[in-house]
Design an enzyme around this catalytic site. Sequence first.
Site, PDB file in Angstrom:
ATOM      1  N   LEU A  87      11.301 -20.443  -3.949  1.00 51.68           N
ATOM      2  CA  LEU A  87      10.208 -19.597  -3.455  1.00 51.68           C
ATOM      3  C   LEU A  87       8.966 -19.746  -4.337  1.00 51.68           C
ATOM      4  O   LEU A  87       9.071 -19.734  -5.563  1.00 51.68           O
ATOM      5  CB  LEU A  87      10.664 -18.131  -3.498  1.00 51.68           C
ATOM      6  CG  LEU A  87       9.602 -17.083  -3.177  1.00 51.68           C
ATOM      7  CD1 LEU A  87       9.287 -17.070  -1.685  1.00 51.68           C
ATOM      8  CD2 LEU A  87      10.061 -15.687  -3.617  1.00 51.68           C
TER       9      LEU A  87
ATOM     10  N   ASP B 261       0.831  -1.213   0.000  1.00 55.08           N
ATOM     11  CA  ASP B 261       0.000   0.000   0.000  1.00 55.08           C
ATOM     12  C   ASP B 261       0.865   1.261   0.000  1.00 55.08           C
ATOM     13  O   ASP B 261       1.988   1.256   0.518  1.00 55.08           O
ATOM     14  CB  ASP B 261      -0.893  -0.030   1.253  1.00 55.08           C
ATOM     15  CG  ASP B 261      -2.044   0.955   1.154  1.00 55.08           C
ATOM     16  OD1 ASP B 261      -2.287   1.496   0.055  1.00 55.08           O
ATOM     17  OD2 ASP B 261      -2.697   1.188   2.182  1.00 55.08           O
TER      18      ASP B 261
ATOM     19  N   ARG C 293       1.471  -5.031   5.979  1.00 58.63           N
ATOM     20  CA  ARG C 293       0.845  -3.976   5.169  1.00 58.63           C
ATOM     21  C   ARG C 293       1.690  -2.725   5.324  1.00 58.63           C
ATOM     22  O   ARG C 293       2.039  -2.338   6.452  1.00 58.63           O
ATOM     23  CB  ARG C 293      -0.592  -3.700   5.624  1.00 58.63           C
ATOM     24  CG  ARG C 293      -1.249  -2.623   4.747  1.00 58.63           C
ATOM     25  CD  ARG C 293      -2.724  -2.457   4.995  1.00 58.63           C
ATOM     26  NE  ARG C 293      -3.293  -1.563   3.998  1.00 58.63           N
ATOM     27  CZ  ARG C 293      -4.513  -1.626   3.508  1.00 58.63           C
ATOM     28  NH1 ARG C 293      -5.336  -2.557   3.928  1.00 58.63           N
ATOM     29  NH2 ARG C 293      -4.937  -0.760   2.611  1.00 58.63           N
TER      30      ARG C 293
ATOM     31  N   ARG D 234      -5.612  -2.379   8.134  1.00 60.74           N
ATOM     32  CA  ARG D 234      -6.811  -3.145   7.799  1.00 60.74           C
ATOM     33  C   ARG D 234      -6.451  -4.195   6.745  1.00 60.74           C
ATOM     34  O   ARG D 234      -5.390  -4.132   6.128  1.00 60.74           O
ATOM     35  CB  ARG D 234      -7.938  -2.228   7.309  1.00 60.74           C
ATOM     36  CG  ARG D 234      -7.552  -1.337   6.168  1.00 60.74           C
ATOM     37  CD  ARG D 234      -8.699  -0.454   5.692  1.00 60.74           C
ATOM     38  NE  ARG D 234      -8.196   0.458   4.691  1.00 60.74           N
ATOM     39  CZ  ARG D 234      -7.760   1.699   4.939  1.00 60.74           C
ATOM     40  NH1 ARG D 234      -7.797   2.182   6.165  1.00 60.74           N
ATOM     41  NH2 ARG D 234      -7.286   2.450   3.965  1.00 60.74           N
TER      42      ARG D 234
ATOM     43  N   GLY E 200       0.435   5.548  -4.311  1.00 62.07           N
ATOM     44  CA  GLY E 200      -0.110   6.851  -4.715  1.00 62.07           C
ATOM     45  C   GLY E 200       0.397   7.964  -3.808  1.00 62.07           C
ATOM     46  O   GLY E 200       0.815   9.034  -4.278  1.00 62.07           O
ATOM     47  N   ARG E 201       0.393   7.694  -2.493  1.00 61.69           N
ATOM     48  CA  ARG E 201       0.864   8.726  -1.548  1.00 61.69           C
ATOM     49  C   ARG E 201       2.361   8.988  -1.708  1.00 61.69           C
ATOM     50  O   ARG E 201       2.830  10.102  -1.578  1.00 61.69           O
ATOM     51  CB  ARG E 201       0.523   8.314  -0.103  1.00 61.69           C
ATOM     52  CG  ARG E 201      -0.908   8.663   0.271  1.00 61.69           C
ATOM     53  CD  ARG E 201      -1.372   7.932   1.489  1.00 61.69           C
ATOM     54  NE  ARG E 201      -1.606   6.517   1.178  1.00 61.69           N
ATOM     55  CZ  ARG E 201      -1.826   5.587   2.079  1.00 61.69           C
ATOM     56  NH1 ARG E 201      -1.814   5.901   3.356  1.00 61.69           N
ATOM     57  NH2 ARG E 201      -2.051   4.348   1.723  1.00 61.69           N
TER      58      ARG E 201
ATOM     59  N   HIS F 265       3.426   3.571  -8.625  1.00 62.30           N
ATOM     60  CA  HIS F 265       3.289   2.157  -8.991  1.00 62.30           C
ATOM     61  C   HIS F 265       4.561   1.657  -9.680  1.00 62.30           C
ATOM     62  O   HIS F 265       5.028   0.558  -9.418  1.00 62.30           O
ATOM     63  CB  HIS F 265       2.088   1.971  -9.932  1.00 62.30           C
ATOM     64  CG  HIS F 265       0.770   2.312  -9.275  1.00 62.30           C
ATOM     65  ND1 HIS F 265       0.426   1.867  -8.021  1.00 62.30           N
ATOM     66  CD2 HIS F 265      -0.279   3.069  -9.700  1.00 62.30           C
ATOM     67  CE1 HIS F 265      -0.790   2.322  -7.712  1.00 62.30           C
ATOM     68  NE2 HIS F 265      -1.227   3.060  -8.705  1.00 62.30           N
TER      69      HIS F 265
HETATM   70  C1  FPP Z   1      -1.621   0.292  -3.461  1.00 62.70           C
HETATM   71  O1  FPP Z   1      -1.177   1.611  -3.507  1.00 62.70           O
HETATM   72  C2  FPP Z   1      -1.050  -0.468  -4.549  1.00 62.70           C
HETATM   73  C3  FPP Z   1      -1.749  -1.063  -5.551  1.00 62.70           C
HETATM   74  C4  FPP Z   1      -3.214  -1.015  -5.681  1.00 62.70           C
HETATM   75  C5  FPP Z   1      -1.095  -1.801  -6.619  1.00 62.70           C
HETATM   76  C6  FPP Z   1       0.137  -2.542  -6.246  1.00 62.70           C
HETATM   77  C7  FPP Z   1       0.866  -2.779  -7.496  1.00 62.70           C
HETATM   78  C8  FPP Z   1       2.197  -2.735  -7.663  1.00 62.70           C
HETATM   79  C9  FPP Z   1       3.151  -2.537  -6.569  1.00 62.70           C
HETATM   80  C10 FPP Z   1       2.786  -2.884  -9.014  1.00 62.70           C
HETATM   81  C11 FPP Z   1       2.425  -4.116  -9.795  1.00 62.70           C
HETATM   82  C12 FPP Z   1       2.639  -5.391  -9.072  1.00 62.70           C
HETATM   83  C13 FPP Z   1       3.402  -6.416  -9.496  1.00 62.70           C
HETATM   84  C14 FPP Z   1       3.412  -7.686  -8.733  1.00 62.70           C
HETATM   85  C15 FPP Z   1       4.272  -6.325 -10.671  1.00 62.70           C
HETATM   86  P1  FPP Z   1      -2.269   2.768  -3.687  1.00 62.70           P
HETATM   87  O2  FPP Z   1      -2.323   3.151  -5.112  1.00 62.70           O
HETATM   88  O3  FPP Z   1      -3.569   2.326  -3.109  1.00 62.70           O
HETATM   89  O4  FPP Z   1      -1.618   3.901  -2.831  1.00 62.70           O
HETATM   90  P2  FPP Z   1      -2.405   5.039  -2.015  1.00 62.70           P
HETATM   91  O5  FPP Z   1      -3.211   4.340  -0.952  1.00 62.70           O
HETATM   92  O6  FPP Z   1      -1.299   5.860  -1.461  1.00 62.70           O
HETATM   93  O7  FPP Z   1      -3.255   5.751  -3.015  1.00 62.70           O
END
Ligand code: FPP
Length: 256
Positions: free
Chosen positions: A141, A30, A198, A204, A33-34, A47
């Site tokens: 793994l 998680d 997390r 959560r 975005g932040r 990302h």
């Molecule tokens: C949450 O951050 C992250 C995601 C919804 C996507 C996770 C994906 C990756 C790390 C890249 C692709 C994965 C692989 C396995 C290649 P958020 O966007 O919800 O962040 P925020 O809560 O700060 O907005």
Amino acid sequence: MTATVQEETQDRYAPADPSGLPRHVAIIMDGNGRWAALRGLPRTEGHRNGVKTVRQIVRRAGELGIQYLTLFAFSSENWSRPHAEVKFLMGLLRAYVRSDLKDLRESNVRIRVIGSRDGLDPGILSLLEQAEQGTADCTGLELVLAFNYGARDEMVRAVRQLSLEVARGGKQPEEITSADIESHLDTAGLPDPDLIIRTSGEQRLSNFLLWQAAYAEFYFAPMHWPDFDCSAFEEALSCFKNRERRFGGVGAAVST
Ligand code: FPP
């Protein structure tokens, strides 16, 4: 609970490694975005940097001898994000599988994908199947990618399947056990996660492994996913080592 059932329960969750390493680590990645917003960058940059962290943590988990690593890559609820972000995330996953599959195979990493495959873009679906098939004989793994995954959806699909079996007369409702439910989940055959991490300070589960998390230990790391490096990962593992897991029992201190 009979002694046999108790032994089985402990076997499902107890770390196999005497060093105290969790056998199965699951991560909610998680805060991408932040992380980007803090730097004045578009969310997509978060990302993109998150994938770099994925590479580091997968490598480290393999080196440490962790047997299963589950990453929450895209939830069944993430489709509600802006179309451009969804498209970008799909592209990232595609690019990751295309560019890293050879390395993962050479590192003996076996890939498994959990989540619903219904309605997925055929190109992504075939790439994910290619990743699973191309690493099927790897013995290191096991990297479990939770993609289009939601625990409630997984449970609904399992219940539908079991109900069909009951309706067809193969099983009576009163014969259904928790092992039957487990064997109909996407994670069938995997041990439950010992440790769920997390990042980004949120505390959560967000519809992740709800059934499988019954006895998991939780670790909430304050940093955003792109900043979660190997030392933060090892910190989480070391914290896990000091947890006392009781599985509904009373623990070593009062067990006599
Ligand atoms: C949450 O951050 C992250 C995601 C919804 C996507 C996770 C994906 C990756 C790390 C890249 C692709 C994965 C692989 C396995 C290649 P958020 O966007 O919800 O962040 P925020 O809560 O700060 O907005």
